[in-house]
Scaffold this motif. Structure first.
Motif, short mmCIF file in Angstrom:
data_model
loop_
_atom_site.label_atom_id
_atom_site.label_comp_id
_atom_site.label_asym_id
_atom_site.label_seq_id
_atom_site.Cartn_x
_atom_site.Cartn_y
_atom_site.Cartn_z
N ARG A 87 -9.89 -5.97 25.79
CA ARG A 87 -9.77 -5.36 24.46
C ARG A 87 -9.76 -6.45 23.39
NH1 ARG A 87 -7.19 -0.53 22.11
NH2 ARG A 87 -6.27 0.07 24.12
N ALA A 88 -8.97 -7.49 23.60
CA ALA A 88 -8.87 -8.57 22.62
C ALA A 88 -10.21 -9.26 22.41
CB ALA A 88 -7.82 -9.60 23.07
N MET A 93 -15.00 -9.74 18.84
CA MET A 93 -16.45 -9.69 18.63
C MET A 93 -16.82 -8.67 17.57
SD MET A 93 -18.16 -10.03 22.43
CE MET A 93 -19.78 -9.80 21.72
N ALA A 94 -16.23 -7.48 17.66
CA ALA A 94 -16.53 -6.43 16.69
C ALA A 94 -16.03 -6.82 15.31
CB ALA A 94 -15.91 -5.10 17.12
N THR A 161 -21.69 1.64 26.85
CA THR A 161 -21.83 2.73 25.88
C THR A 161 -21.58 2.23 24.46
OG1 THR A 161 -21.15 4.34 27.55
CG2 THR A 161 -21.02 5.03 25.25
N LEU A 162 -20.58 1.39 24.28
CA LEU A 162 -20.30 0.81 22.96
C LEU A 162 -21.49 -0.01 22.46
CD1 LEU A 162 -16.61 -0.37 23.50
CD2 LEU A 162 -17.36 1.52 22.04
N GLN A 163 -22.05 -0.82 23.35
CA GLN A 163 -23.20 -1.65 22.96
C GLN A 163 -24.40 -0.79 22.61
OE1 GLN A 163 -23.40 -4.03 26.52
NE2 GLN A 163 -22.21 -5.70 25.63
N LEU A 183 -18.26 -0.10 15.06
CA LEU A 183 -18.03 -0.68 16.39
C LEU A 183 -16.56 -1.06 16.56
CD1 LEU A 183 -19.11 -1.71 19.10
CD2 LEU A 183 -19.67 -3.88 17.96
N GLU A 184 -15.95 -1.60 15.52
CA GLU A 184 -14.52 -1.93 15.60
C GLU A 184 -13.70 -0.71 15.97
OE1 GLU A 184 -12.59 -4.84 12.79
OE2 GLU A 184 -14.36 -4.31 11.61
N GLU A 185 -13.95 0.41 15.30
CA GLU A 185 -13.21 1.64 15.57
C GLU A 185 -13.45 2.12 17.00
OE1 GLU A 185 -14.48 4.43 12.65
OE2 GLU A 185 -13.65 3.32 10.94
#
Length: 206
Positions: A87-88, A93-94, A161-163, A183-185
């Motif tokens: 997560r960190a 990155m986001a 999926t995020l990417q 992306l952060e959210e």
């Protein structure tokens, strides 16, 4: 030290030039139609030099999309859980909001991969390999192999999926800053789901 630093910068510049030339040629003519010899000539390097930087033709495209989640887990701080470490990493990155990302180069890479069955298969194989490596890294945090494999599959699915969502927005013309904010959210949502499951979703049906 100065000379060593200069050599590293020159090597990185050469690597970047080869990759940029290859992507441009693949985008213009198609991945299968371009030979390694043509890329080396257009980039102004010997074929052997090209292979010193990229082990295969496929690596010219796919090396940049690899994500070593196993190394993130293995290198986590003492007392930090694998999920917290991941997560960190993805939160950071986001949070960079794309930084100095070359959006056009990224979209070119996506087009090249999407139009080539060989590269799509290569992405699938790379993801499978990364999943197995992640499962091995998770082994010391679980009681059995199947738990590690299931965890690795879920983590890999969320990250992929995020990417994909981020890439899709850029392809649709969403500005980089906005795509980065979303992306952060979604990184937080994705890792909340990994950590807490469906119980983290509000508004359950009554």
């Amino acid at each position: 030290m100065m000379m060593a630093g200069l050599r590293e910068r020159k090597k990185e510049q050469t690597r970047r030039r080869i990759s940029e030339v290859a992507l441009r040629m693949f985008d213009e003519r198609g991945y299968d139609a371009v030979t390694v010899n043509e890329i080396a000539e257009a980039a102004g390097v010997a074929k052997v030099t090209l292979f010193n930087y990229f082990a295969t033709k496929e690596c010219l495209v796919l090396d940049a999309v690899k994500d070593d989640t196993a190394a993130i887990v293995a290198g986590r701080a003492e007392g930090q859980s694998p999920i917290d470490a991941l997560r960190a990493h993805y939160r950071e990155m986001a949070g960079q909001g794309g930084g100095d990302m070359d959006v056009e180069a990224l979209l070119t890479r996506i087009r090249v991969i999407s139009s080539s069955p060989a590269l799509l298969a290569g992405v699938y194989q790379a993801h499978a390999g990364q999943r197995y490596e992640l499962a091995a890294a998770l082994g010391d945090a679980t009681k059995d192999a199947i738990s590690a494999q299931l965890m690795a599959a879920q983590i890999t699915g969320v990250i992929t999926t995020l990417q994909e969502a981020f890439f899709h927005r850029l392809s649709a013309g969403v500005p980089l800053d906005e795509a980065g904010r979303l992306l952060e959210e979604e990184v937080e949502l994705g890792f909340d789901l990994l950590e807490h499951g469906f119980s983290s979703i509000k508004g359950e049906k009554s």
